[in-house]
Design a protein around this motif. Sequence first.
Motif, PDB file in Angstrom:
ATOM      1  N   UNK A  89       1.102  -1.515   0.229  1.00  0.00           N
ATOM      2  CA  UNK A  89       0.060  -0.073   0.116  1.00  0.00           C
ATOM      3  C   UNK A  89       0.751   1.128   0.103  1.00  0.00           C
ATOM      4  N   UNK A 100      -8.855   1.006  -2.515  1.00  0.00           N
ATOM      5  CA  UNK A 100      -8.509  -0.178  -2.686  1.00  0.00           C
ATOM      6  C   UNK A 100      -9.478   0.306  -0.635  1.00  0.00           C
ATOM      7  N   UNK A 101      -9.774   0.897   0.108  1.00  0.00           N
ATOM      8  CA  UNK A 101     -10.128   1.402   1.210  1.00  0.00           C
ATOM      9  C   UNK A 101     -11.328   0.300   1.070  1.00  0.00           C
ATOM     10  N   UNK A 102     -12.267   0.484  -0.479  1.00  0.00           N
ATOM     11  CA  UNK A 102     -13.471  -0.279  -0.696  1.00  0.00           C
ATOM     12  C   UNK A 102     -13.703  -1.589  -0.687  1.00  0.00           C
ATOM     13  N   UNK A 103     -12.441  -2.316  -0.466  1.00  0.00           N
ATOM     14  CA  UNK A 103     -12.532  -3.387  -0.978  1.00  0.00           C
ATOM     15  C   UNK A 103     -12.629  -4.192   0.157  1.00  0.00           C
ATOM     16  N   UNK A 104     -12.000  -4.002   1.320  1.00  0.00           N
ATOM     17  CA  UNK A 104     -12.819  -5.586   2.789  1.00  0.00           C
ATOM     18  C   UNK A 104     -12.169  -4.979   3.626  1.00  0.00           C
ATOM     19  N   UNK A 105     -13.051  -5.250   4.500  1.00  0.00           N
ATOM     20  CA  UNK A 105     -12.429  -4.558   6.249  1.00  0.00           C
ATOM     21  C   UNK A 105     -10.808  -4.530   6.315  1.00  0.00           C
ATOM     22  N   UNK A 106     -10.693  -5.630   6.354  1.00  0.00           N
ATOM     23  CA  UNK A 106      -8.768  -5.818   6.095  1.00  0.00           C
ATOM     24  C   UNK A 106      -8.248  -4.559   5.939  1.00  0.00           C
ATOM     25  N   UNK A 107      -8.628  -3.906   4.437  1.00  0.00           N
ATOM     26  CA  UNK A 107      -7.529  -3.624   3.537  1.00  0.00           C
ATOM     27  C   UNK A 107      -8.134  -1.921   4.311  1.00  0.00           C
ATOM     28  N   UNK A 108      -9.251  -1.508   4.260  1.00  0.00           N
ATOM     29  CA  UNK A 108     -10.079  -0.695   4.952  1.00  0.00           C
ATOM     30  C   UNK A 108      -9.204   0.259   6.100  1.00  0.00           C
ATOM     31  N   UNK A 112      -6.255   3.119   7.254  1.00  0.00           N
ATOM     32  CA  UNK A 112      -6.282   3.751   8.343  1.00  0.00           C
ATOM     33  C   UNK A 112      -5.321   4.327   8.977  1.00  0.00           C
TER      34      UNK A 112
END
Lengths: 161, 164
Positions: A89, A100-108, A112
């Motif tokens: 990232x 990319x932060x919309x992909x899944x919780x882990x990525x979000x 952060x």
Amino acid sequence: YNYNQNWEYKFQINGDCFYADLNSTIVAELEAAYRWRSAQYFITQRPWLDLYGVRVSPVAAFGSVSNKPFLDPALIHRALPDELLHEIFVRMSPYHLGRASCVCRKWRYTIRNPVFWRNACLKAWQLFGVVDNFKILHSKYEGSWRKMWLLRPRLRMMAFM
Amino acid sequence: MASSSSSSLSRVVVKSSDNNLFVVNKKVASQSQLLKQCIDNMEEKGTNDVILIPLSNVTSNILTLVLEYCEKHADFADDDNNNQELKQWDHEFLKKFDYATLNSLTMAADYMVTKSLLNLCCQFIADSIKDLTVQQIRQIFDIKNDFTPQEEADIKNENAWAFR
């Protein structure tokens, strides 16, 4: 009967008139209470024994219903530890990070991390210089680089695409 | 290298996790900081034996790739790093792999402290993510969408600036 003497002494201070009748009724009650109180001194307290025999099952992974170990189907999550995901990232532009932060919780939650937004801000407003950017960060954006990135007006540079 | 001339052997043996042995030139091995540290430590002790380095985290097929990369870069080590030909080779090198291999290669590069390879792999993965839509990223990387519809709407809204 050490306690009895204490008790009498106490009531003698309070006044003689109460002494006789109160002593007879209360002392009987207090005798039980006193035993409990003195019991503290020779029963060692072992609060952890309260848990004896209680079966504590391990907490299941977030979002899973069963007790089975949680296995992420995504290869990239299984193969790469979080710090390498971070490394990937770091090499992306803020606009791609936002997507990319919309992909899944882990990525979000990984995205952060203020490091990404600090890099983005320092690059977008590099003409101000690092020191001034830090000053603006603390005076206007409560020390949040992400807030600064989102709220501070900027020219969009094609280099960021 | 001054240190290698003092030692009698110019090759080291690297053992992969599945017990295959690789004989590696010291110049090639020193592309990896991990191997370089091992070699330097052994040489400080003044050993005359063959240096054997076991790598418990790297399988032999991945180690082959890492060593291939190290070999190529050891050839170019004396030139400056911005060599066009080398960059071209790097790109071709990574393009052949599927994501499973690429992930293992990244892990191995991290473990063996081969900074340039780690950098290359991460950049490659980052670049391949860049041009994809959210839907495509989920498809290609097989990532489950674990947001609730409400959450997803909120996040899309919050990050709308990135989609413009």
